[in-house]
Enzyme design. Structure first.
Site, short mmCIF file in Angstrom:
data_model
loop_
_atom_site.label_atom_id
_atom_site.label_comp_id
_atom_site.label_asym_id
_atom_site.label_seq_id
_atom_site.Cartn_x
_atom_site.Cartn_y
_atom_site.Cartn_z
N ASP A 12 -29.75 -63.77 -22.89
CA ASP A 12 -30.67 -62.77 -23.39
C ASP A 12 -31.49 -63.47 -24.48
O ASP A 12 -31.06 -64.49 -25.02
CB ASP A 12 -29.89 -61.58 -23.96
CG ASP A 12 -30.80 -60.54 -24.58
OD1 ASP A 12 -31.79 -60.15 -23.92
OD2 ASP A 12 -30.53 -60.12 -25.72
N ASP A 14 -33.84 -61.84 -27.40
CA ASP A 14 -33.87 -61.26 -28.74
C ASP A 14 -32.46 -60.93 -29.22
O ASP A 14 -31.74 -60.17 -28.59
CB ASP A 14 -34.75 -60.01 -28.76
CG ASP A 14 -36.18 -60.30 -28.32
OD1 ASP A 14 -36.62 -61.46 -28.45
OD2 ASP A 14 -36.85 -59.37 -27.83
N TYR A 23 -39.26 -55.99 -31.40
CA TYR A 23 -40.39 -56.40 -30.56
C TYR A 23 -41.02 -57.72 -31.03
O TYR A 23 -42.24 -57.82 -31.18
CB TYR A 23 -41.46 -55.30 -30.49
CG TYR A 23 -40.95 -54.00 -29.94
CD1 TYR A 23 -40.77 -53.82 -28.58
CD2 TYR A 23 -40.61 -52.95 -30.80
CE1 TYR A 23 -40.28 -52.63 -28.07
CE2 TYR A 23 -40.12 -51.76 -30.30
CZ TYR A 23 -39.96 -51.60 -28.94
OH TYR A 23 -39.47 -50.42 -28.43
N ARG A 111 -35.54 -54.83 -14.89
CA ARG A 111 -35.19 -54.39 -16.25
C ARG A 111 -33.68 -54.22 -16.35
O ARG A 111 -33.07 -53.46 -15.62
CB ARG A 111 -35.92 -53.08 -16.57
CG ARG A 111 -35.61 -52.59 -17.97
CD ARG A 111 -36.47 -51.39 -18.37
NE ARG A 111 -35.94 -50.80 -19.58
CZ ARG A 111 -36.05 -51.33 -20.79
NH1 ARG A 111 -36.70 -52.46 -20.94
NH2 ARG A 111 -35.51 -50.75 -21.84
N ASP A 137 -26.21 -59.63 -26.14
CA ASP A 137 -25.76 -58.89 -27.32
C ASP A 137 -25.79 -57.37 -27.12
O ASP A 137 -25.60 -56.62 -28.07
CB ASP A 137 -26.55 -59.28 -28.57
CG ASP A 137 -28.02 -58.92 -28.47
OD1 ASP A 137 -28.54 -58.72 -27.35
OD2 ASP A 137 -28.69 -58.84 -29.53
#
Length: 183
Positions: A12, A14, A23, A111, A137
């Site tokens: 992943d 972020d 964002y 998604r 996370d």
């Protein structure tokens, strides 16, 4: 001749590679998590593919566009290169059903928790699914991995010690490749 299947780590973005500031998309605001670069360099040295799978609903929400995502990924690559590390590929899901940009304001199998990005990467790259894992996370990261048929490792978003987790996984991977002659 087809390239031999390789151990692969899906990451992943972020909160795992870069600090999640809400964002994040501006290169000048990029901050890598403390152990991301050493972990990715360790994976590169071990011959693993390193593939990012990231939801970027800010695109669907009209906060930034795909070109901004590409610039942010280029900045990540530049920062990682300073540590002799690299990402092999980035897969992005710019979708969110509550978005304002019509073409991305949909529920899409890419998604997460959908497995689409992982499955696409497995089709595009010589991934050995028996030697693959996703580090994330959030629960949606883990669910995407399970749906794609690979294990996942949940990192604490507070401490996110990717390097420690990668070290343990690589040790387990090496142990799995060694025949058990102790019986």
């Amino acid at each position: 001749m087809t390239e031999a299947a390789r151990p692969t780590v899906f990451l992943d973005r972020d909160g795992v590679i870069n600090v999640d500031t809400g964002y994040p998309h501006r290169p000048e605001e990029l901050a890598l998590t403390p152990t991301a670069a050493p972990a990715i360099a360790r994976l590169n040295r071990a011959g693993c593919l390193v593939i990012v799978v990231t939801n970027q609903s800010g695109v669907a929400r009209g906060m930034f566009d795909l070109a901004a995502v590409d610039r942010f990924h280029a900045a990540i690559q530049e920062r990682l290169a300073e540590h002799a590390a690299r990402i092999d590929a980035f897969y992005v899901a710019p979708y969110h059903p509550a978005g304002t940009v019509a073409r991305f304001a949909i529920e899409h199998p890419d998604r997460k928790p959908g497995p689409g990005m992982i499955l696409s990467a497995m089709a595009d790259w010589p991934v050995d699914p028996n030697r693959a894992i996703l580090f994330g996370d959030k629960g949606s990261d883990l669910e995407a991995a399970v749906r794609a048929g690979i294990p996942a490792w949940l990192l604490s978003s507070d401490t996110c010690d990717l390097d420690a987790a990668v070290s343990v996984w690589l040790e387990r991977l090496a142990g799995a490749a060694v025949p058990d002659n102790t019986r």
